[in-house]
Design a protein around this motif. Structure first.
Motif, PDB file in Angstrom:
ATOM      1  N   GLN A  69       0.842  -1.196   0.000  1.00  0.00           N
ATOM      2  CA  GLN A  69       0.000   0.000   0.000  1.00  0.00           C
ATOM      3  C   GLN A  69       0.877   1.245   0.000  1.00  0.00           C
ATOM      4  O   GLN A  69       0.383   2.347  -0.085  1.00  0.00           O
ATOM      5  CB  GLN A  69      -0.881   0.022   1.252  1.00  0.00           C
ATOM      6  CG  GLN A  69      -1.776  -1.173   1.395  1.00  0.00           C
ATOM      7  CD  GLN A  69      -2.624  -1.062   2.652  1.00  0.00           C
ATOM      8  OE1 GLN A  69      -3.674  -0.444   2.657  1.00  0.00           O
ATOM      9  NE2 GLN A  69      -2.144  -1.632   3.738  1.00  0.00           N
TER      10      GLN A  69
ATOM     11  N   HIS B 105      -1.406   1.612  -4.279  1.00  0.00           N
ATOM     12  CA  HIS B 105      -1.703   3.045  -4.170  1.00  0.00           C
ATOM     13  C   HIS B 105      -0.728   3.903  -4.961  1.00  0.00           C
ATOM     14  O   HIS B 105      -0.589   5.095  -4.695  1.00  0.00           O
ATOM     15  CB  HIS B 105      -1.720   3.463  -2.694  1.00  0.00           C
ATOM     16  CG  HIS B 105      -2.831   2.819  -1.921  1.00  0.00           C
ATOM     17  ND1 HIS B 105      -2.875   2.767  -0.550  1.00  0.00           N
ATOM     18  CD2 HIS B 105      -3.946   2.175  -2.340  1.00  0.00           C
ATOM     19  CE1 HIS B 105      -3.967   2.117  -0.161  1.00  0.00           C
ATOM     20  NE2 HIS B 105      -4.626   1.748  -1.228  1.00  0.00           N
TER      21      HIS B 105
ATOM     22  N   SER C  15      -2.473  -1.514   9.327  1.00  0.00           N
ATOM     23  CA  SER C  15      -3.566  -1.543  10.305  1.00  0.00           C
ATOM     24  C   SER C  15      -4.745  -2.358   9.779  1.00  0.00           C
ATOM     25  O   SER C  15      -5.669  -2.650  10.519  1.00  0.00           O
ATOM     26  CB  SER C  15      -4.002  -0.122  10.642  1.00  0.00           C
ATOM     27  OG  SER C  15      -4.414   0.552   9.466  1.00  0.00           O
TER      28      SER C  15
ATOM     29  N   GLU D  55       0.512  -2.982  16.614  1.00  0.00           N
ATOM     30  CA  GLU D  55      -0.799  -2.909  17.279  1.00  0.00           C
ATOM     31  C   GLU D  55      -1.721  -4.007  16.756  1.00  0.00           C
ATOM     32  O   GLU D  55      -1.538  -4.493  15.642  1.00  0.00           O
ATOM     33  CB  GLU D  55      -1.458  -1.569  16.967  1.00  0.00           C
ATOM     34  CG  GLU D  55      -0.800  -0.398  17.636  1.00  0.00           C
ATOM     35  CD  GLU D  55      -1.429   0.893  17.139  1.00  0.00           C
ATOM     36  OE1 GLU D  55      -2.310   1.403  17.833  1.00  0.00           O
ATOM     37  OE2 GLU D  55      -1.051   1.344  16.049  1.00  0.00           O
TER      38      GLU D  55
HETATM   39  P1  NAD Z   1      -1.606   2.598   8.680  1.00  0.00           P
HETATM   40  O1  NAD Z   1      -0.963   3.881   9.075  1.00  0.00           O
HETATM   41  O2  NAD Z   1      -3.069   2.520   8.683  1.00  0.00           O
HETATM   42  O3  NAD Z   1      -1.065   1.431   9.640  1.00  0.00           O
HETATM   43  C1  NAD Z   1       0.282   1.244   9.952  1.00  0.00           C
HETATM   44  C2  NAD Z   1       0.377   0.196  11.045  1.00  0.00           C
HETATM   45  O4  NAD Z   1       1.741  -0.092  11.247  1.00  0.00           O
HETATM   46  C3  NAD Z   1      -0.185   0.645  12.388  1.00  0.00           C
HETATM   47  O5  NAD Z   1      -1.114  -0.323  12.861  1.00  0.00           O
HETATM   48  C4  NAD Z   1       1.048   0.723  13.317  1.00  0.00           C
HETATM   49  O6  NAD Z   1       0.784   0.257  14.621  1.00  0.00           O
HETATM   50  C5  NAD Z   1       2.016  -0.195  12.636  1.00  0.00           C
HETATM   51  N1  NAD Z   1       3.425   0.186  12.789  1.00  0.00           N
HETATM   52  C6  NAD Z   1       3.984   1.406  12.584  1.00  0.00           C
HETATM   53  N2  NAD Z   1       5.312   1.342  12.729  1.00  0.00           N
HETATM   54  C7  NAD Z   1       5.609   0.060  13.073  1.00  0.00           C
HETATM   55  C8  NAD Z   1       6.808  -0.625  13.371  1.00  0.00           C
HETATM   56  N3  NAD Z   1       7.998  -0.013  13.328  1.00  0.00           N
HETATM   57  N4  NAD Z   1       6.743  -1.951  13.693  1.00  0.00           N
HETATM   58  C9  NAD Z   1       5.537  -2.585  13.745  1.00  0.00           C
HETATM   59  N5  NAD Z   1       4.362  -1.990  13.450  1.00  0.00           N
HETATM   60  C10 NAD Z   1       4.398  -0.676  13.111  1.00  0.00           C
HETATM   61  O7  NAD Z   1      -1.016   2.221   7.280  1.00  0.00           O
HETATM   62  P2  NAD Z   1      -1.584   1.301   6.126  1.00  0.00           P
HETATM   63  O8  NAD Z   1      -2.243   0.100   6.685  1.00  0.00           O
HETATM   64  O9  NAD Z   1      -0.486   1.165   5.150  1.00  0.00           O
HETATM   65  O10 NAD Z   1      -2.766   2.106   5.407  1.00  0.00           O
HETATM   66  C11 NAD Z   1      -2.833   3.441   5.174  1.00  0.00           C
HETATM   67  C12 NAD Z   1      -2.291   4.074   3.929  1.00  0.00           C
HETATM   68  O11 NAD Z   1      -1.093   4.681   4.232  1.00  0.00           O
HETATM   69  C13 NAD Z   1      -1.924   3.274   2.756  1.00  0.00           C
HETATM   70  O12 NAD Z   1      -2.911   3.492   1.856  1.00  0.00           O
HETATM   71  C14 NAD Z   1      -0.618   3.921   2.186  1.00  0.00           C
HETATM   72  O13 NAD Z   1      -0.826   4.323   0.855  1.00  0.00           O
HETATM   73  C15 NAD Z   1      -0.441   5.100   3.019  1.00  0.00           C
HETATM   74  N6  NAD Z   1       0.871   5.577   3.458  1.00  0.00           N
HETATM   75  C16 NAD Z   1       2.018   5.129   2.900  1.00  0.00           C
HETATM   76  C17 NAD Z   1       3.237   5.573   3.381  1.00  0.00           C
HETATM   77  C18 NAD Z   1       4.476   5.082   2.726  1.00  0.00           C
HETATM   78  O14 NAD Z   1       4.500   4.918   1.502  1.00  0.00           O
HETATM   79  N7  NAD Z   1       5.530   4.819   3.487  1.00  0.00           N
HETATM   80  C19 NAD Z   1       3.293   6.427   4.488  1.00  0.00           C
HETATM   81  C20 NAD Z   1       2.075   6.877   5.052  1.00  0.00           C
HETATM   82  C21 NAD Z   1       0.884   6.417   4.526  1.00  0.00           C
END
Ligand code: NAD
Length: 251
Positions: free
Chosen positions: A103, A123, A198, A224
């Motif tokens: 994602q 995405h 998540s 989480e």
């Molecule tokens: P989300 O933010 O909904 O969930 C991230 C999950 O990762 C959370 O439950 C959190 O507890 C867990 N987490 C964070 N850091 C961690 C770690 N170091 N170790 C273990 N667990 C950890 O993200 P999602 O499910 O990807 O969905 C949301 C949207 O976020 C996606 O559509 C994506 O496009 C977008 N997004 C992408 C980026 C990226 O490209 N890096 C950054 C921000 C958002």
């Protein structure tokens, strides 16, 4: 009874068609905030610009691009893959994994060495831009220079369409080809591993359920709890970097 990380290692060793499904959580160790972590998640700080608003008004497009080109935002460009990305790349390289569904839009799986054609980006990718009408590719450095000069990103020089980063915004249709490829990978895998998601965003969060229905084992590695923990064969509420590092001798 083996500890959960050892169980995870045994499941990896016993599988030959592993699919990794990654979310923003895999990239937090690389300095990119996720969307939903309490306190630090991006959505606690800024409201996203919806696709329809981006299309409808020059004002929203201006806001979109100024956020994108702001110094805070461009720090993403310096982000490097961490042990989570490197661990997955190692397993892909060894031939145990058939692909990575992500994602994320940060290009870090490719930077870690996973071949482009084995990464399915649900995405999109924020490392470049595309015309929304004809699909022509544009490099962000060029667009940034034009934005700084003219205070606007110009229309597509081929068809006059609107240019946007190659990402899928809220309200924008999911890419059909990527969805199909993700579905195929999911249906054919024997182990489906969720890393740092998540699992609350659909349709993406439907993939682990499809994998389970098709007989694959399901592992969820996330700090989480997620709504799909109850159907997983193994849940690790751990940090991704140290866990993958320990698992794959990357420390
Ligand atoms: P989300 O933010 O909904 O969930 C991230 C999950 O990762 C959370 O439950 C959190 O507890 C867990 N987490 C964070 N850091 C961690 C770690 N170091 N170790 C273990 N667990 C950890 O993200 P999602 O499910 O990807 O969905 C949301 C949207 O976020 C996606 O559509 C994506 O496009 C977008 N997004 C992408 C980026 C990226 O490209 N890096 C950054 C921000 C958002």
């Amino acid at each position: 009874m083996a500890n959960p990380v050892e169980q995870f290692r045994t499941m990896i060793d016993g599988a030959s068609r592993i699919v990794f499904f990654t979310g923003a959580g895999i990239s937090t160790e690389s300095g990119i905030p996720d969307f939903r972590s309490p306190g630090t998640g991006l959505w606690n700080k800024i409201k996203p610009i919806e696709f329809d608003d981006f299309i409808a008004s020059e004002e929203h497009r201006h806001e979109y691009w100024s956020r994108h080109f702001s110094s805070k935002d461009t720090t993403w460009a310096d982000a490097k893959p961490n042990r989570g990305h490197l661990g997955i790349a190692k397993l892909v390289d060894e031939g145990n994994s058939t692909g990575v569904i992500t994602q994320n839009i940060d290009n870090l799986h490719q930077d870690a060495g996973v071949p482009d054609d084995l990464v399915v980006e649900l995405h999109g990718n924020r490392a470049y831009a595309k015309c929304l009408t004809c699909g022509a590719r544009y490099e962000l450095d060029d667009l940034k220079a034009q934005f700084e000069r003219d205070d606007a990103v110009p229309p597509c020089r081929i068809c006059g369409g609107i240019i946007k980063t190659a990402t899928i915004s809220f309200g924008q249709a999911m890419p059909e080809e990527e969805m199909q490829r993700a579905q195929n990978l999911t249906m054919e895998c024997d182990l489906f591993v969720v890393v740092g998601s998540s699992l609350v965003v659909y349709p993406a969060a439907g993939f682990p359920q499809i994998a389970k229905r098709m007989g694959a084992e399901l592992v969820i590695l996330n700090r989480e709890p997620t709504p799909l923990d109850p159907i997983a064969d193994l849940v690790l509420h751990e940090e991704i970097g140290p866990t993958m590092g320990y698992l794959l001798d990357l420390n």
